[in-house]
Design an enzyme around this catalytic site. Sequence first.
Site, short mmCIF file in Angstrom:
data_model
loop_
_atom_site.label_atom_id
_atom_site.label_comp_id
_atom_site.label_asym_id
_atom_site.label_seq_id
_atom_site.Cartn_x
_atom_site.Cartn_y
_atom_site.Cartn_z
N CYS A 86 0.74 -1.33 -0.09
CA CYS A 86 0.04 0.06 -0.04
C CYS A 86 0.91 1.40 0.25
CB CYS A 86 -0.92 0.04 1.27
SG CYS A 86 -2.39 1.18 0.95
N HIS A 176 -3.59 -5.39 0.67
CA HIS A 176 -3.09 -5.82 1.75
C HIS A 176 -3.27 -7.38 2.03
CE1 HIS A 176 -2.67 -2.02 4.03
NE2 HIS A 176 -3.63 -1.48 3.16
N GLU A 178 -2.21 -9.08 4.52
CA GLU A 178 -1.67 -9.54 5.69
C GLU A 178 -3.29 -9.64 6.30
OE1 GLU A 178 -0.84 -6.56 4.31
OE2 GLU A 178 -1.52 -5.02 5.76
N SER A 230 0.36 -13.16 38.99
CA SER A 230 -0.97 -12.67 39.10
C SER A 230 -1.89 -14.16 38.79
CB SER A 230 -1.28 -11.67 38.26
OG SER A 230 -1.37 -12.37 36.69
N GLY A 231 -1.53 -14.98 38.28
CA GLY A 231 -2.05 -16.16 37.75
C GLY A 231 -2.79 -16.06 36.36
N GLY A 232 -2.50 -14.83 35.73
CA GLY A 232 -2.91 -14.78 34.36
C GLY A 232 -1.89 -15.25 33.22
N VAL A 233 -1.97 -15.33 32.10
CA VAL A 233 -1.19 -16.02 31.28
C VAL A 233 0.14 -15.39 31.23
CG1 VAL A 233 -0.91 -16.73 28.92
CG2 VAL A 233 -3.33 -15.99 29.57
N ASP A 234 0.46 -14.33 31.11
CA ASP A 234 1.64 -13.47 30.90
C ASP A 234 2.77 -13.86 32.22
OD1 ASP A 234 0.61 -12.66 28.52
OD2 ASP A 234 0.38 -10.70 29.31
N SER A 235 2.24 -13.52 33.32
CA SER A 235 3.14 -13.66 34.35
C SER A 235 3.22 -15.36 34.69
CB SER A 235 2.47 -13.03 35.86
OG SER A 235 1.46 -13.51 36.08
N SER A 236 2.38 -16.11 34.48
CA SER A 236 2.45 -17.50 34.61
C SER A 236 3.73 -17.94 33.70
CB SER A 236 1.00 -18.37 34.48
OG SER A 236 0.07 -17.85 35.38
#
Length: 520
Positions: A86, A176, A178, A230-236
């Site tokens: 583009c 595009h 993508e 925290s138990g969330g995905v990232d920190s786990s």
Amino acid sequence: MIPNNNLNKILIIDFGSQFTQLIARRVRELGVYSEIISHKKLNLKLEKKQIKGIILSGGPLNVYQSKKVRFNKKLFSLNVPILGICFGHQIISKELGGRVKKAKHREFGLAKLKKLNPSKLISNFFNKKGSNNVWMSHADEVTKLPKGFKVVAKTETSKFSIIENPKKKLYGIQFHPEVTHTENGKTILRNFIFSICMIKKNWSSKNQKKMLIQEIKDNVGKSKVICALSGGVDSSVVAKLIHKAIGKQLICIFVNTGLLRKKEEHQVLNTFKKKFKINLVYVDAKTLFFNRLKKIFDPEKKRKIIGNLFIKIFEKHAKKIKNVKYLAQGTLYPDLIESKSVTGSQTSKIKSHHNVGGLPKKMKLKLVEPLRLLFKDEVRKLGLELKLSKEIVLRHPFPGPGLAIRMPGEITKEKVNILKEADDIFIKELKDHSLYNKIWQAYAALLPVKTVGVMGDNRTYEYMCLLRAITSEDGMTADTFYFKKEFMQIVSNKIINNIKGINRVVYDITSKPPSTIELE
Ligand code: XMP
């Protein structure tokens, strides 16, 4: 800012397109490492060796706005293949002597592309009739080709939709590839990176795991690392990864704010302390949080109180641990990409986000951010590779301030308990009906109004529960998820029959924008 200088890569130069991250993700999905850099920050000396191909993104500017567009012509002398998408297509054309003008017929949405000439770029892309539906979003167009280029495909209203100079390995496409609306779009990217750039696959969860574990070992040495779990995905995923690298040198601190989902604290303790034997400090701060939040109604005040208190508690417990040098954080790649302000506009502040970002400066700790190269879907795959359970890895995002921002008005223990139960019923039903993984985020909220109902022959006067379920790519925008009527009836009945305190259930059908995902 270049996060990794050791891997061969496709470099994506960002001119401010809303799809730049999508380009990077598509390349990575094909198994090749990609990095985004703003056109304003390009420093070719640094990364030359590892660049095996360059993609120039789209963008909101016009190529003839010369003051705002910074284009480094040295790119053409690097002798690596370049694909312009583009705006990228237009800038290649303009810089090499072609012409770009306001289009007589601008193209937005689907357009039919017609093949005119063969090219490596379009191998297996067109259907047997030599056409394909592609997604367009442009008001300018190339009207004269630069020297050495030929046209590969056109649409009814645009003459130069795909162009190439194969000798110099330069390619331009007006649509595009993508976005999923372009049929077979990934084939264009596949052809570009494998047949034209000849780069080898180097990106999978397995080698990310190996690479990241080694990197953590090399950086941290014998020092101790603390991590807010925290138990969330990232920190786990961060905790599991660092634990794999340095074992007992990692100490996780888990603060129970009392504002977590039902039984979340048990799950964190069972998984990380009992199962994985990770050093974990459990801080029960429920009473403190409830006391500080008494009589607080304003959403921003709530967020600030929770954020500051969290940091204070974390700091207090972290200080008790001797010889800590590092703080681990779950920063993801989208947090690092400076791609949003190409037009110079400042987005106004909508909400104060709660995270542990303020900590390192105060505590004089160095940061370990092992996920800084990854997109959320890559973090999830890495989590599975690290043998975290699907329940944790595929969990919907949960905000730092927790249930507090799903409860407009004052926060009380009684209301939090009601909300935990309602949310638990909703999420359980989503899982039982195989809907949970089709939804980006779903939750129950408790509205601060009581309404009249009738149960048996008695009048009730109880709270209203709001359900929300959305689909999204990254939480920046969101669409409502539409359930079948039967499902809504099951959930509504279960909530009202099982929870004293709720006698009405409503469903939120607003998208983001104009609403936000959370209520506060
Ligand atoms: P909004 O409500 O802004 O939410 O549309 C977008 C996404 O961000 C999450 N969210 C947060 N995440 N700390 C977080 O870590 C926060 O303070 C916070 N506030 C909102 C929200 O759950 C959604 O996924």
